[in-house]
Design a protein around this motif. Structure first.
Motif, PDB file in Angstrom:
ATOM      1  N   THR A  78       0.810  -1.221   0.000  1.00 44.36           N
ATOM      2  CA  THR A  78       0.000   0.000   0.000  1.00 44.36           C
ATOM      3  C   THR A  78       0.841   1.268   0.000  1.00 44.36           C
ATOM      4  O   THR A  78       0.400   2.292  -0.506  1.00 44.36           O
ATOM      5  CB  THR A  78      -0.936   0.017   1.223  1.00 44.36           C
ATOM      6  N   ALA A  79       2.055   1.199   0.556  1.00 42.76           N
ATOM      7  CA  ALA A  79       2.908   2.388   0.555  1.00 42.76           C
ATOM      8  C   ALA A  79       3.275   2.815  -0.850  1.00 42.76           C
ATOM      9  O   ALA A  79       3.579   3.990  -1.089  1.00 42.76           O
ATOM     10  CB  ALA A  79       4.185   2.125   1.361  1.00 42.76           C
ATOM     11  N   LEU A  80       3.255   1.875  -1.794  1.00 44.75           N
ATOM     12  CA  LEU A  80       3.660   2.173  -3.166  1.00 44.75           C
ATOM     13  C   LEU A  80       2.476   2.504  -4.069  1.00 44.75           C
ATOM     14  O   LEU A  80       2.665   2.705  -5.273  1.00 44.75           O
ATOM     15  CB  LEU A  80       4.435   0.988  -3.744  1.00 44.75           C
ATOM     16  N   LEU A  81       1.273   2.556  -3.528  1.00 42.91           N
ATOM     17  CA  LEU A  81       0.118   2.887  -4.359  1.00 42.91           C
ATOM     18  C   LEU A  81       0.252   4.246  -5.050  1.00 42.91           C
ATOM     19  O   LEU A  81      -0.133   4.367  -6.217  1.00 42.91           O
ATOM     20  CB  LEU A  81      -1.171   2.815  -3.530  1.00 42.91           C
ATOM     21  N   PRO A  82       0.769   5.298  -4.371  1.00 49.93           N
ATOM     22  CA  PRO A  82       0.963   6.555  -5.117  1.00 49.93           C
ATOM     23  C   PRO A  82       1.914   6.400  -6.305  1.00 49.93           C
ATOM     24  O   PRO A  82       1.714   7.013  -7.354  1.00 49.93           O
ATOM     25  CB  PRO A  82       1.549   7.503  -4.051  1.00 49.93           C
ATOM     26  N   VAL A  83       2.951   5.575  -6.158  1.00 51.64           N
ATOM     27  CA  VAL A  83       3.886   5.339  -7.261  1.00 51.64           C
ATOM     28  C   VAL A  83       3.176   4.602  -8.393  1.00 51.64           C
ATOM     29  O   VAL A  83       3.307   4.970  -9.573  1.00 51.64           O
ATOM     30  CB  VAL A  83       5.104   4.533  -6.775  1.00 51.64           C
ATOM     31  N   TYR A  84       2.425   3.547  -8.037  1.00 48.38           N
ATOM     32  CA  TYR A  84       1.689   2.798  -9.064  1.00 48.38           C
ATOM     33  C   TYR A  84       0.669   3.692  -9.766  1.00 48.38           C
ATOM     34  O   TYR A  84       0.531   3.652 -10.995  1.00 48.38           O
ATOM     35  CB  TYR A  84       0.987   1.592  -8.436  1.00 48.38           C
ATOM     36  N   ALA A  85      -0.075   4.486  -8.989  1.00 48.02           N
ATOM     37  CA  ALA A  85      -1.097   5.337  -9.586  1.00 48.02           C
ATOM     38  C   ALA A  85      -0.489   6.356 -10.539  1.00 48.02           C
ATOM     39  O   ALA A  85      -0.985   6.562 -11.653  1.00 48.02           O
ATOM     40  CB  ALA A  85      -1.893   6.050  -8.484  1.00 48.02           C
ATOM     41  N   HIS A  86       0.601   6.979 -10.128  1.00 52.42           N
ATOM     42  CA  HIS A  86       1.182   8.080 -10.910  1.00 52.42           C
ATOM     43  C   HIS A  86       2.083   7.581 -12.041  1.00 52.42           C
ATOM     44  O   HIS A  86       1.968   8.044 -13.184  1.00 52.42           O
ATOM     45  CB  HIS A  86       1.978   9.000  -9.975  1.00 52.42           C
ATOM     46  N   ASP A  87       2.969   6.626 -11.763  1.00 50.32           N
ATOM     47  CA  ASP A  87       4.022   6.273 -12.710  1.00 50.32           C
ATOM     48  C   ASP A  87       3.745   5.022 -13.539  1.00 50.32           C
ATOM     49  O   ASP A  87       4.295   4.877 -14.636  1.00 50.32           O
ATOM     50  CB  ASP A  87       5.349   6.068 -11.966  1.00 50.32           C
ATOM     51  N   ILE A  88       2.928   4.096 -13.020  1.00 51.86           N
ATOM     52  CA  ILE A  88       2.717   2.827 -13.716  1.00 51.86           C
ATOM     53  C   ILE A  88       1.327   2.768 -14.348  1.00 51.86           C
ATOM     54  O   ILE A  88       1.183   2.394 -15.512  1.00 51.86           O
ATOM     55  CB  ILE A  88       2.930   1.648 -12.751  1.00 51.86           C
ATOM     56  N   LEU A  89       0.308   3.156 -13.614  1.00 57.04           N
ATOM     57  CA  LEU A  89      -1.059   3.124 -14.132  1.00 57.04           C
ATOM     58  C   LEU A  89      -1.486   4.460 -14.739  1.00 57.04           C
ATOM     59  O   LEU A  89      -2.548   4.555 -15.352  1.00 57.04           O
ATOM     60  CB  LEU A  89      -2.031   2.711 -13.019  1.00 57.04           C
ATOM     61  N   HIS A  90      -0.673   5.499 -14.508  1.00 55.94           N
ATOM     62  CA  HIS A  90      -0.878   6.825 -15.116  1.00 55.94           C
ATOM     63  C   HIS A  90      -2.285   7.373 -14.845  1.00 55.94           C
ATOM     64  O   HIS A  90      -3.036   7.715 -15.749  1.00 55.94           O
ATOM     65  CB  HIS A  90      -0.617   6.763 -16.625  1.00 55.94           C
ATOM     66  N   THR A  91      -2.613   7.444 -13.557  1.00 57.14           N
ATOM     67  CA  THR A  91      -3.889   8.009 -13.141  1.00 57.14           C
ATOM     68  C   THR A  91      -3.627   9.116 -12.131  1.00 57.14           C
ATOM     69  O   THR A  91      -2.473   9.462 -11.855  1.00 57.14           O
ATOM     70  CB  THR A  91      -4.793   6.904 -12.551  1.00 57.14           C
ATOM     71  N   GLY A  92      -4.683   9.709 -11.596  1.00 58.47           N
ATOM     72  CA  GLY A  92      -4.542  10.830 -10.676  1.00 58.47           C
ATOM     73  C   GLY A  92      -5.015  10.490  -9.279  1.00 58.47           C
ATOM     74  O   GLY A  92      -5.135   9.303  -8.920  1.00 58.47           O
ATOM     75  N   PRO A  93      -5.326  11.515  -8.455  1.00 58.92           N
ATOM     76  CA  PRO A  93      -5.789  11.256  -7.087  1.00 58.92           C
ATOM     77  C   PRO A  93      -7.031  10.378  -7.017  1.00 58.92           C
ATOM     78  O   PRO A  93      -7.164   9.559  -6.113  1.00 58.92           O
ATOM     79  CB  PRO A  93      -6.063  12.667  -6.537  1.00 58.92           C
ATOM     80  N   TRP A  94      -7.927  10.543  -8.010  1.00 56.62           N
ATOM     81  CA  TRP A  94      -9.138   9.706  -8.003  1.00 56.62           C
ATOM     82  C   TRP A  94      -8.768   8.227  -8.179  1.00 56.62           C
ATOM     83  O   TRP A  94      -9.380   7.345  -7.569  1.00 56.62           O
ATOM     84  CB  TRP A  94     -10.091  10.129  -9.115  1.00 56.62           C
ATOM     85  N   GLY A  95      -7.750   7.974  -9.022  1.00 59.68           N
ATOM     86  CA  GLY A  95      -7.310   6.600  -9.229  1.00 59.68           C
ATOM     87  C   GLY A  95      -6.647   6.023  -7.994  1.00 59.68           C
ATOM     88  O   GLY A  95      -6.816   4.840  -7.671  1.00 59.68           O
TER      89      GLY A  95
END
Length: 409
Positions: free
Chosen positions: A243-260
């Motif tokens: 879960t600590a890496l969810l911001p990294v996954y959302a921003h850099d890997i899945l290319h989504t924003g805060p909603w994602g």
């Protein structure tokens, strides 16, 4: 030790039980506030630093004060009125949230300020968790603890669904808004906690001693089922926590924003919520020890799928399965610990349990951040998933008595 030979209440009857209903209200208020803040803190820190290492340090900032205060917190839960301890902790967290809101609205919030507020919240939660956990059995009728634990866990999961999604939406309005909502929610929880009425407890009148302070450790060490249950959670989640890496996954890997990010954080809770709905209607009655190990293995497998996914729908599905598997383990683990612990020890044993849980969650976040900084986010999650499966298989051999536990109540 309490017995639970009485017939369990039906679901509707249990929800109408006033003390338990207030307990659920305060739990959802406190949990939702924490989840709202977690999304805001994670996204804001990453926006300020763009550093997976800094995200990992968030886990360390939470673990250090919690670890240092754990045994004092457990002793406080067994020595003082548990409702008062929980309420004071909620008010303290609310003040920290107000500080974050003020700094965000003024545009002066720094990473150091975020770490300071997170550490204060972690210290308050270190006292709140064992007191709240020890309070639960006093709010439910005899024979209904497993069902009450599942319902309580479902309220936590509802908060974990609503909180991240709401936190992401509120953050999009202004970074200070989620912290303000967090403060209001904690105030509501404190009010509900103050209204809980339970039977008077006999508390020790003698001065506290070091032996009494650390009595929970001795009790856990002497009970192999409890030791195996708590340590399994420690090592499995320590390795498998992504879960600590969810911001990294959302921003850099899945290319989504805060909603994602909010969607990703809420997916495990949705899986857990549906699982608890099933458990409240059909509690585990046979081979509960084996079921717990199977759930941990499923948790590791879902972590692997999430780590390798490049599509948000598959990532959400994997996190959904992860949450469902985790909730099976949680209900069995918490029920087993509560039922095998006498009331006068529940605070101190709960503190040991909380320390292990926080070590797994928060040091797991630190471990994930460090591994991601060295090898990248994807290898960090994949290694963690494989490690979780390995730990579950090893613990089945180390604690055969736990694997063979047949029933809870």
């Amino acid at each position: 030790m309490e017995t639970n030979s009485a017939a369990p209440y039906r679901l509707a009857e249990l929800l109408r039980h006033r003390a338990f209903a207030l307990f659920l209200l305060t739990r959802i208020c406190s949990s939702a506030a924490y989840q709202i803040g977690a999304v805001a803190v994670g996204w804001q820190l990453y926006a300020l630093t763009r550093s997976a290492f800094e995200l990992g340090l968030l886990g360390l900032a939470q673990f250090i004060p919690a670890a240092g205060l754990t045994f004092f917190a457990g002793h406080a839960a067994d020595r003082y009125r548990r409702q008062s301890v929980v309420r004071l902790c909620q008010l303290t967290q609310g003040l920290a949230a107000l500080g974050l809101a003020t700094g965000s609205f003024a545009g002066r919030l720094t990473p150091a300020m975020i770490f300071g507020a997170v550490a204060l919240i972690a210290a308050a939660r270190a006292f709140e968790s064992p007191a709240s956990g020890a309070l639960l059995p006093a709010t439910v009728p005899a024979g209904s603890l497993q069902k009450a634990t599942a319902i309580s866990s479902s309220m936590f999961q509802m908060a974990t669904i609503i909180g991240p999604a709401l936190g992401g939406l509120l953050y999009a309005l202004n970074p200070g808004v989620p912290y303000g909502v967090m403060a209001v929610s904690l105030l509501g929880g404190a009010l509900a906690t103050g209204m809980i009425k339970t039977a008077a407890r006999v508390v020790p009148s003698t001065p506290p001693t070091l032996q009494a302070l650390f009595a929970g450790v001795g009790f856990v060490r002497a009970n192999q089922a409890i030791l195996g249950t708590i340590s399994l959670d420690l090592f499995a989640v320590l390795l498998g926590g992504a879960t600590a890496l969810l911001p990294v996954y959302a921003h850099d890997i899945l290319h989504t924003g805060p909603w994602g990010l909010g969607l990703l954080r809420g997916a495990p809770a949705l899986g857990a919520l549906l699982t608890t709905a099933l458990v409240t209607r059909a509690p585990f009655e046979r081979r509960v020890g084996l079921r717990m190990f199977q759930a941990v293995i499923g948790f590791g497998a879902a972590t692997l799928v999430f780590g390798l996914s490049r599509e948000i729908w598959l990532s959400v599905a994997a996190l959904f399965a992860l949450g469902a598997a985790d909730m099976i383990s949680v209900v069995i683990r918490l029920s087993l610990v509560q039922l095998r612990t006498p009331d006068e020890m529940r605070g101190r044993v709960g503190a040991v349990n909380y320390l292990f849980i926080n070590a797994s969650n928060q040091l797991g976040e630190f471990e994930s951040g460090m591994t991601a900084a060295l090898f990248g986010a994807v290898p960090a999650v994949v290694i963690g998933g494989l490690g979780t499966i390995a730990v579950a298989l090893l613990w089945m051999r180390l604690f055969p008595g736990l694997k063979n536990v047949e029933k809870l109540e």
